[in-house]
Design an enzyme around this catalytic site. Sequence first.
Site, PDB file in Angstrom:
ATOM      1  N   ARG A  48      50.733  80.529  71.817  1.00  8.78           N
ATOM      2  CA  ARG A  48      51.785  81.413  71.298  1.00  8.78           C
ATOM      3  C   ARG A  48      51.241  82.272  70.170  1.00  8.78           C
ATOM      4  O   ARG A  48      51.779  83.293  69.834  1.00  8.78           O
ATOM      5  CB  ARG A  48      52.973  80.580  70.815  1.00  8.78           C
ATOM      6  N   LYS A 139      50.939  63.096  73.849  1.00  9.91           N
ATOM      7  CA  LYS A 139      51.846  62.445  72.926  1.00  9.91           C
ATOM      8  C   LYS A 139      51.992  63.291  71.667  1.00  9.91           C
ATOM      9  O   LYS A 139      51.111  64.121  71.450  1.00  9.91           O
ATOM     10  CB  LYS A 139      51.387  61.027  72.634  1.00  9.91           C
ATOM     11  N   HIS A 169      45.686  58.336  75.316  1.00 12.02           N
ATOM     12  CA  HIS A 169      44.228  58.477  75.481  1.00 12.02           C
ATOM     13  C   HIS A 169      43.496  57.138  75.358  1.00 12.02           C
ATOM     14  O   HIS A 169      42.364  57.016  75.797  1.00 12.02           O
ATOM     15  CB  HIS A 169      43.655  59.543  74.543  1.00 12.02           C
ATOM     16  N   ASP A 226      53.306  56.600  65.972  1.00 11.23           N
ATOM     17  CA  ASP A 226      52.018  57.255  66.244  1.00 11.23           C
ATOM     18  C   ASP A 226      51.059  56.311  66.989  1.00 11.23           C
ATOM     19  O   ASP A 226      50.281  56.759  67.827  1.00 11.23           O
ATOM     20  CB  ASP A 226      51.404  57.691  64.905  1.00 11.23           C
ATOM     21  N   HIS A 231      49.620  53.296  71.845  1.00 10.89           N
ATOM     22  CA  HIS A 231      48.282  52.722  72.015  1.00 10.89           C
ATOM     23  C   HIS A 231      48.293  51.187  71.947  1.00 10.89           C
ATOM     24  O   HIS A 231      47.732  50.511  72.807  1.00 10.89           O
ATOM     25  CB  HIS A 231      47.330  53.250  70.940  1.00 10.89           C
ATOM     26  N   LYS A 326      46.150  53.230  58.553  1.00  4.43           N
ATOM     27  CA  LYS A 326      45.257  54.269  58.032  1.00  4.43           C
ATOM     28  C   LYS A 326      44.693  53.778  56.707  1.00  4.43           C
ATOM     29  O   LYS A 326      45.320  52.986  56.011  1.00  4.43           O
ATOM     30  CB  LYS A 326      46.047  55.554  57.755  1.00  4.43           C
TER      31      LYS A 326
HETATM   32  C1  BG6 Z   1      46.099  59.417  67.928  1.00 11.66           C
HETATM   33  C2  BG6 Z   1      46.905  59.330  66.673  1.00 11.66           C
HETATM   34  O1  BG6 Z   1      46.920  59.269  69.049  1.00 11.66           O
HETATM   35  O2  BG6 Z   1      45.101  58.391  67.939  1.00 11.66           O
HETATM   36  C3  BG6 Z   1      46.013  59.387  65.446  1.00 11.66           C
HETATM   37  O3  BG6 Z   1      47.843  60.386  66.621  1.00 11.66           O
HETATM   38  C4  BG6 Z   1      44.916  58.365  65.531  1.00 11.66           C
HETATM   39  O4  BG6 Z   1      46.774  59.185  64.262  1.00 11.66           O
HETATM   40  C5  BG6 Z   1      44.190  58.463  66.856  1.00 11.66           C
HETATM   41  O5  BG6 Z   1      44.014  58.599  64.469  1.00 11.66           O
HETATM   42  C6  BG6 Z   1      43.202  57.326  67.013  1.00 11.66           C
HETATM   43  O6  BG6 Z   1      42.449  57.554  68.165  1.00 11.66           O
HETATM   44  P1  BG6 Z   1      40.934  57.065  68.268  1.00 11.66           P
HETATM   45  O7  BG6 Z   1      40.552  57.416  69.646  1.00 11.66           O
HETATM   46  O8  BG6 Z   1      40.181  57.802  67.204  1.00 11.66           O
HETATM   47  O9  BG6 Z   1      40.972  55.597  68.009  1.00 11.66           O
END
Ligand code: BG6
Length: 473
Positions: A48, A139, A169, A226, A231, A326
Site C-alpha cells: 500500500r 499470524k 512458522h 504472540d 507456537h 523476552k
Molecule cells: C514470532 C513472534 O512469531 O516468533 C516473535 O511474533 C518471536 O515475537 C518469534 O520473536 C520467534 O521466532 P524464532 O523463529 O526466532 O524462534
Amino acid sequence: MDLQLEPFVIVIFGASGDLCKRKLMPALIKLAEQGWLPDRYALVVTSRRPIEDEKFKANLFSMVTTSAKILAQITDNVHVLADFDPSQGAKPLADLLARIDHKRRLFYAATPPDQFAVIAEALGNCSLLLDDSPLVLEKPLGHSLSSYRSINNAVSKHVSENLIYRIDHYLGKETVQNLLCLRFANLIFESLWNRSYIDHVQITVAEQEGCAGRAGYYDKAGTMRDMVQNHLAQLLCLTAMEQPLNYDADAVRDEKLKVLRCLSKLKREDIVIGQYGQGLVNGDKATSYRDDVDNSASSTETFAALKVGINNWRWAGVPFYLRTGKRLPTRESIIVVRFKSVPYALFSGLSELNNQIVIRLQPNEGVKLQVNNKLPGPGNVRVEPHQLNLNFSDVGNVMPDAYERLLLDALRGNATLYMRDDEVEASWQWIEPALTTERPALEQYPAGTWGPDNAQILLAATGHRWVNPQIYS
Ligand code: BG6
C-alpha cells in the site's frame, strides 16, 4: 530434489513490511539458489506504501550468493506493484497477472490481520483465485476467539478452507518436524511415551531480544497471544498427539486438534505472567519493556509460564509446563521429556537420576538422551548421568529457515505444516481464560533473568524444577 514445480507466480501483499524483507525474500532466494524453483516463475510484490522497483531488486540482488542466473531471473521475474490498496479492488493486480502466463498462483498476505478479509475479497471479486491457489495468512490470526472467528468468516466467503494456509512458522522448523520422526520413526520411544513412564514435560522457548521497535504490535498482543496461543500450543500438540493415520495434512491436523480439545481449562493458579524491567543481558544494560515500547503504564506481559494438563488416557496426571519470554538470559528453545524414577533403586543415588530426553529446537539443534552409567572403578557401584548426544549438524545439511520449507510446501499444495481452522479456533478457546477471567496479576522481572520467581514456584509446588537450557547447549 524430489519434485519439479510447475511455473508459478507468487503474489505477496505487504512487501514493504519487515516479514517480507527478513524472511520471505531470503527464503525465496535460497530456494532459487538451491534449484528448487523452476526456470519460469514470477514474483509480484505489492504494497500500500510506495516502494521503488530498483531499490527492491537491489535488495534482492544483495541476498544472492551464488549464480548469475538467479540475478537475471530476478531482473526478469520480479514485478513491483506499489501504492496498491486492495480495498480499492484488485484491477491493477489482475492486469499484471493477465500478462504472466503461469498456471499456478500463490497469494501471501504478509500484512496485519485487518487486511486479510480485504485481500480475500479483492481477489475473489476479480476472480484471481484459481481452483488450486492457496492464500497464505500470517499470524497474528486475530486477537481473541471472536476476532479470529470474524476474520475467518470474512476470508472464507472468498476462499475455501483447503486453500487457506495459516502459518505458524514453528511448524516449518526442522527440529519441530523431527519431533514426529523421533516419536513415530523409532520403536524405542513411543512405547514409553505415556503417563506410565513420563513424569512431566517442559517446553521452554526463551528469547534474549526485547520488544523495542515492535511497540505497535506487541503492546497490544503480549506473549500469551504472540507465542503461547500458537507456537507453544503447536509444540505441545506435536509432543502429545497420537500417531496420525498417515502424514497427510488432515490426518496430522486431526490428531493435533484432539490434543487441543483435551487440554484442561486454564486456571489462574496455573499461570504466571511477567514483564521485564531494566536489567543486564549478556553483561550489557538493558532497558525496561515500558521504556522499549514508550508506554509507562503498559500492563502487557512479556513472559508467561503455564501448567497444563491433558485429559486423556495417555497423559492424565502428567503436567506439561510451558514457559516463554523476552529478555531472558539466552535465546534457546528446548522440550524436556522427563521420565519417572526407576521403581526400585538397586544402586544408591538413583532416585534423583531420572532419564530424560532433551530436544533442542534452536540453536545447536539436536537431541540429548540422558542415561545413567556406571562410573568406572572398583568399590561400590557409582552411577552417573551421561548424555547420548545427537547433534543435527553432525548428520545433515545446514538447517534451512522455516520459511523455505513452508513456502515450498505451499507451492506444492501441501498443507500439512499449516493450521486448519478448527485447530486455531480450539487453541484460541483454550487460551481465552488466560487473557480474560483467569489472567493473574502481572509481575515484574529484571531483564536477563528467568522471569518472575513465581514461575519457579509454579513447578516447585509439584516437586519439579525448570531445566536450564544452557546446561544442554
Ligand atoms: C514470532 C513472534 O512469531 O516468533 C516473535 O511474533 C518471536 O515475537 C518469534 O520473536 C520467534 O521466532 P524464532 O523463529 O526466532 O524462534
